[in-house]
Scaffold this active site. Structure first.
Site, PDB file in Angstrom:
ATOM      1  N   ASN A 441      25.640  60.598  51.850  1.00 58.54           N
ATOM      2  CA  ASN A 441      26.469  59.499  51.361  1.00 58.54           C
ATOM      3  C   ASN A 441      26.277  58.269  52.239  1.00 58.54           C
ATOM      4  OD1 ASN A 441      29.068  58.338  49.934  1.00 58.54           O
ATOM      5  ND2 ASN A 441      29.419  58.085  52.119  1.00 58.54           N
ATOM      6  N   GLU A 442      25.671  57.224  51.691  1.00 60.37           N
ATOM      7  CA  GLU A 442      25.610  55.877  52.282  1.00 60.37           C
ATOM      8  C   GLU A 442      24.863  55.794  53.605  1.00 60.37           C
ATOM      9  OE1 GLU A 442      29.486  54.062  52.393  1.00 60.37           O
ATOM     10  OE2 GLU A 442      29.667  54.016  50.211  1.00 60.37           O
ATOM     11  N   ASP A 443      24.027  56.762  53.925  1.00 59.04           N
ATOM     12  CA  ASP A 443      23.313  56.669  55.201  1.00 59.04           C
ATOM     13  C   ASP A 443      22.237  55.593  55.179  1.00 59.04           C
ATOM     14  OD1 ASP A 443      24.933  58.690  55.981  1.00 59.04           O
ATOM     15  OD2 ASP A 443      23.362  60.151  56.378  1.00 59.04           O
ATOM     16  N   HIS A 518      26.993  52.046  44.655  1.00 58.13           N
ATOM     17  CA  HIS A 518      28.389  52.041  45.087  1.00 58.13           C
ATOM     18  C   HIS A 518      28.859  50.595  44.974  1.00 58.13           C
ATOM     19  CE1 HIS A 518      28.090  55.946  47.718  1.00 58.13           C
ATOM     20  NE2 HIS A 518      27.691  56.131  46.465  1.00 58.13           N
TER      21      HIS A 518
END
Length: 882
Positions: A441-443, A518
């Site tokens: 997630n979102e790295d 996102h």
């Protein structure tokens, strides 16, 4: 000959800290230290008030658990009986001793451990099992210092979580508390066996072609420990049709001793009963039964069963007129994935029972949602979670447990990650609901923010990635996809990250043409008005959301001091972890509503009034996102948006957050907004948006704000009407569009009636860019009105939607003429003489409503609400109530 037996060591445990001499009884295992301390009244409830600060010391200590057990009567090496201790999950840095001998050191919360102990068991005394847990933050700091070759970049929380394989949200998040707990968080078991079935895998292909039979071809693999002569396998299809075979094709497994891998011949079945997402077909499940048979040909040494559903899952990423698509196709049918992101349901995980999981997934299904995304900062959830998804037809997007950080890649870390990934894939791969595995997630946002080395197009050498400033690329683009292919080659899909768009789409720079996005220019980023959401989508919106207060009944449970039960109190702000929430929530509420209303609305309760406005704001924003992006589902070959996932469904503690259902499973109005927007047939209406305020991020911003002309909301009105369908057949009906005066409740012009044939599994445009002509109005002067669109099928109104002029705060709401009746037990009927914005019943734990948080339009069908669990009269309010 001994069979496989399992004894769960759940009772008889005790605990203490390094600073204490006295051992105290443990309620049961699974356990964690905070709940045990609470049960002994040694710490206050960290969920209440600001007690989170009062319990911070717990995370700084070393804690020990211990128990005793007797040696199994059939244990002993002489008879070939194996005895194992199995630790399904230890949180996190644990040293295990048996009879004062170290048998295990664990440093990964997500890994199961199995230790052979028959040679260590006491013959004439009890066996003493002890587990010592060291502080995770202290060990994390040691690892950071031990690996200076890595830049540990960590967002949201303390840097020490980066090298620690523990649920990342335990370090706190922008919706969760800092509660670094520890303990045996999953069962501890004592197993005895001669033969044990270690693993079962079913590989299959589903061949589908138009006009021909659907064909299932399956191969069953089993890994067996012990002297099994053969395996008996039964595949039980729905309706108790059994296909049986014997597995004799065996070969040595890569383990010492008698360890074998068995493979069946390929099974073939025509027109099998398939598993479908809810709303698209039945959730048919099969059962695979495997028995280990001794050399005598009849003695059953071990048996395992797994439920499995057969489905063909595809992630469709094809070039089209909008860029590159991103949506799921299940069993040959395109599926719009409207659902939610999921965080752990509790800060203390052993407190979540199988029934709690079932209740959550049932709630999701009741809300017309079809998918849930298990977020990468939590855990690989319990089996009960996925079983409920299987049975209720909920697709699962499963993140691997990495979130918002640049993770290290030193050898020990990579080895631990590989074990973690393989174990959890083997545990979950038979669930048909688990559709997509996602790397993190979102790295990848850190790549852009910190200018890390990342050349997606030109550098394809995994070994070079390990030497870059973004070494975790090796995990997401090499290690994890390799494991997914190894462990579930036929049924699992893989996506490197969320968000991800072929190396381009991140949370900082959204690319609406490719991958998933996102969308955090709502609330975060530029904090754009929610009314702009229709233009802020992407090919798949996997996160977006708006913060809102929970209902007052929930607030009263975590704010115990009456003086603190007010918006903006120290305790209320403490229970809102969102960055800059003091500014952003007030800004969004103030832009849309009259804040002065909070002083007298909701029967003189300012907190209830403010909570109500935040809830209406959240419902408006979230509902607009689902309606507008579902509209972009379009048609076959033109799927502009393939899915929407709200951030977030749930909370891990009582808090002010983005959740649409609070910690106690009390639904906010936004939950119902999603439910209405995701109905099988859903009509939508939206009018042209006119900015009424200017922001520093806006292109039009300047010191002279005279360009914002509020009169345009009355004079320049155009609107769209559409119908979205998830049904697999066309529907015939009519759409009725009304224009109702907010002042009088009368129609300001004649209604529009359109006969429609609603496209199956797609969107049907009814009116596009339709101009409102005041010359055709029945009123002398322009005035504000609500546009209502209603869809009628077979003489029944199946869906309705309303569009209000913005902002709501410029409108007056004198005497709405609301009528609330109870025509029968458990049923409430609501109607109004004039348009009503944001009618909300106050909800509380144990009360279940079929609908809430809706608008009312006079002359429309009365709103009927089913009520369960309440014998009291429901209180209610609406925007502008005096």
């Amino acid at each position: 000959m001994a069979r496989h037996t399992v004894h769960v060591l759940s009772s008889g445990w005790e605990f203490k800290s390094e600073a204490d001499e006295k051992w105290l009884p443990v309620s049961q295992v699974p356990s964690n230290i905070h709940t045990e301390l609470m049960r002994h009244h040694l710490i206050p409830d960290p969920f209440k008030d600001r007690n989170e600060l009062e319990v911070a010391w717990v995370a700084e200590r070393t804690w020990s658990y211990r128990t005793t057990f007797t040696t199994p009567s059939d244990g002993g090496r002489a008879r070939g009986v194996k005895v194992d201790l199995v630790f399904e999950g230890l949180d996190t840095f644990a040293t295990v001793t048996l009879n004062d001998r170290v048998i295990l050191k664990s440093d990964n919360m997500f890994v199961e451990h199995r230790v052979s102990i028959e040679h260590l068991l006491a013959e004439n005394a009890d066996n003493v099992l002890e587990i010592v847990f060291e502080p995770a933050r202290r060990r994390g700091l040691e690892l950071v210092k031990a690996h200076p070759e890595h830049d540990f970049i960590v967002h949201q929380t303390d840097v020490t979580r980066g090298p620690v394989r523990k649920a990342q949200y335990h370090w706190g998040w922008d919706w969760g508390p800092i509660l670094l707990t520890c303990g045996p968080w999953k069962p501890v078991m004592l197993e005895t066996y001669v033969s044990r079935i270690e693993d079962i895998r079913v590989d299959y292909d589903i061949h589908m072609s138009q006009g021909a039979a659907t064909v299932l071809e399956a191969t069953i693999h089993a890994h067996v420990l012990g002297p099994a002569a053969e395996l008996e396998v039964e595949l039980v299809f729905p309706g108790e049709h059994v296909q049986a075979l014997t597995l004799r094709d065996r070969r040595d497994a890569p383990h010492s001793g008698s360890s074998w891998r068995y493979t069946s011949t390929k099974l073939r079945s025509e027109n099998p009963q398939l598993w479908w997402p809810r709303g698209y077909g039945p959730q048919d499940l099969c059962e695979v039964r495997v028995r280990s048979i001794a050399g005598d040909g009849s003695t059953v040494l071990a048996e395992e069963k797994k439920a499995i559903g057969f489905r063909k899952a595809e992630l469709i990423q094809e070039k089209d007129q909008f860029g590159q698509s991103f949506y799921f196709r299940i069993n040959g049918v395109d599926v719009f994935s409207g659902g939610s992101c999921w965080i752990p349901a509790h800060s203390f995980l052993p407190e979540v029972s199988p029934q709690h999981y079932r209740d959550w997934i049932e709630l999701l299904a009741e809300g017309n949602q079809t998918i849930i995304r298990v977020w990468g900062g939590g855990i690989y959830e319990a089996d009960a979670f996925y079983t409920a998804c299987d049975e209720l037809g909920i697709l699962v997007w499963q993140d691997f447990m990495f979130a918002c950080a640049s993770y290290p890649t030193y050898p020990d870390f990579l080895a631990s990650v590989e074990t973690e990934a393989r174990q959890n894939m083997r545990r979950l791969r038979h669930h048909p609901s688990v559709t997509l595995w996602c790397g993190n997630n979102e790295d990848y946002q850190l790549v852009e923010r910190y200018n890390l080395e990342y050349n997606f197009d030109s550098d394809k050498d995994p070994q070079s990635w390990l030497k870059s400033t973004f070494p975790a690329r090796y995990i997401y683009e090499h290690l994890l996809p390799t494991i997914v292919q190894d462990e579930s080659p036929s049924s699992a899909l893989y996506h490197p990250s969320s968000p991800w768009g072929n190396g381009r789409s991140t949370t900082l720079q959204v690319d609406a043409t490719v991958g998933d996005v996102h969308q955090w220019d709502l609330w975060n980023g530029e904090a754009k008005p929610w009314q702009r959401l229709p233009q802020m989508g992407g090919r798949f919106v996997s996160e977006f959301g708006m913060v809102a207060y929970p209902h007052v009944d929930t607030i009263e449970q975590f704010v115990t001091e009456p003086a603190e039960r007010r918006a903006g109190s120290a305790t209320m702000d403490f229970h809102n972890k969102a960055v800059a929430h003091e500014r952003r929530l007030l800004a969004y509420v103030g832009e849309n509503f009259r804040l002065v209303e909070c002083q007298w609305a909701c029967r003189g309760d300012p907190l209830a009034a403010f909570a109500h406005l935040t809830q209406v704001l959240q419902a408006d924003a979230v509902g607009a996102g689902y309606r507008s992006w579902r509209r972009h589902w379009g048609r076959e070959g033109a799927r502009r948006c393939g899915g929407v996932l709200v951030w977030q469904l749930n909370d891990c503690w009582p808090v002010v957050s983005w959740a649409v259902v609070d910690y106690y499973r009390v639904r906010k109005p936004a939950f119902y907004a999603i439910q209405r927007a995701m109905a099988p047939l859903a009509v939508g209406v939206a009018r042209k948006f006119h900015d009424w305020t200017a922001r520093p991020a806006d292109a039009l911003w300047r010191r002279n704000t005279g360009h914002v002309d509020h009169r345009t909301a009355l004079t320049d009105i155009s609107f769209d009407v559409w119908v979205a369908s998830s049904k697999l057949e066309t529907a015939t009906g009519k759409v009725v569009v009304r224009f109702v005066s907010i002042r009088t409740g009368e129609d300001v012009r004649e209604r529009i009636v359109e006969e429609v044939e609603v496209r199956a599994n797609g969107t049907t445009e009814v009116l596009v860019g339709c101009k409102f002509d005041w010359d055709k109005a029945s009123v002398a002067e322009p005035e504000h009105f609500v546009i209502q669109a209603a869809l009628w099928v077979g003489g029944v109104q199946v869906s309705s939607d309303t569009s209000w002029p913005d902002p709501i705060k410029y409108l007056d709401f004198p005497d709405r003429g609301i009528t609330v009746k109870t025509p029968s037990q458990g049923l409430v009927e609501v109607s109004a003489a004039k348009p009503v914005k944001g009618f909300v019943f106050a909800e509380r734990q144990g009360v279940k409503l079929s609908d809430n948080g809706f608008d009312l339009v006079p002359g429309d069908e009365p709103r009927l609400v089913r009520v369960e669990g309440s014998r009291d009269e429901l209180s209610w309010t609406f925007v502008g109530r005096s």
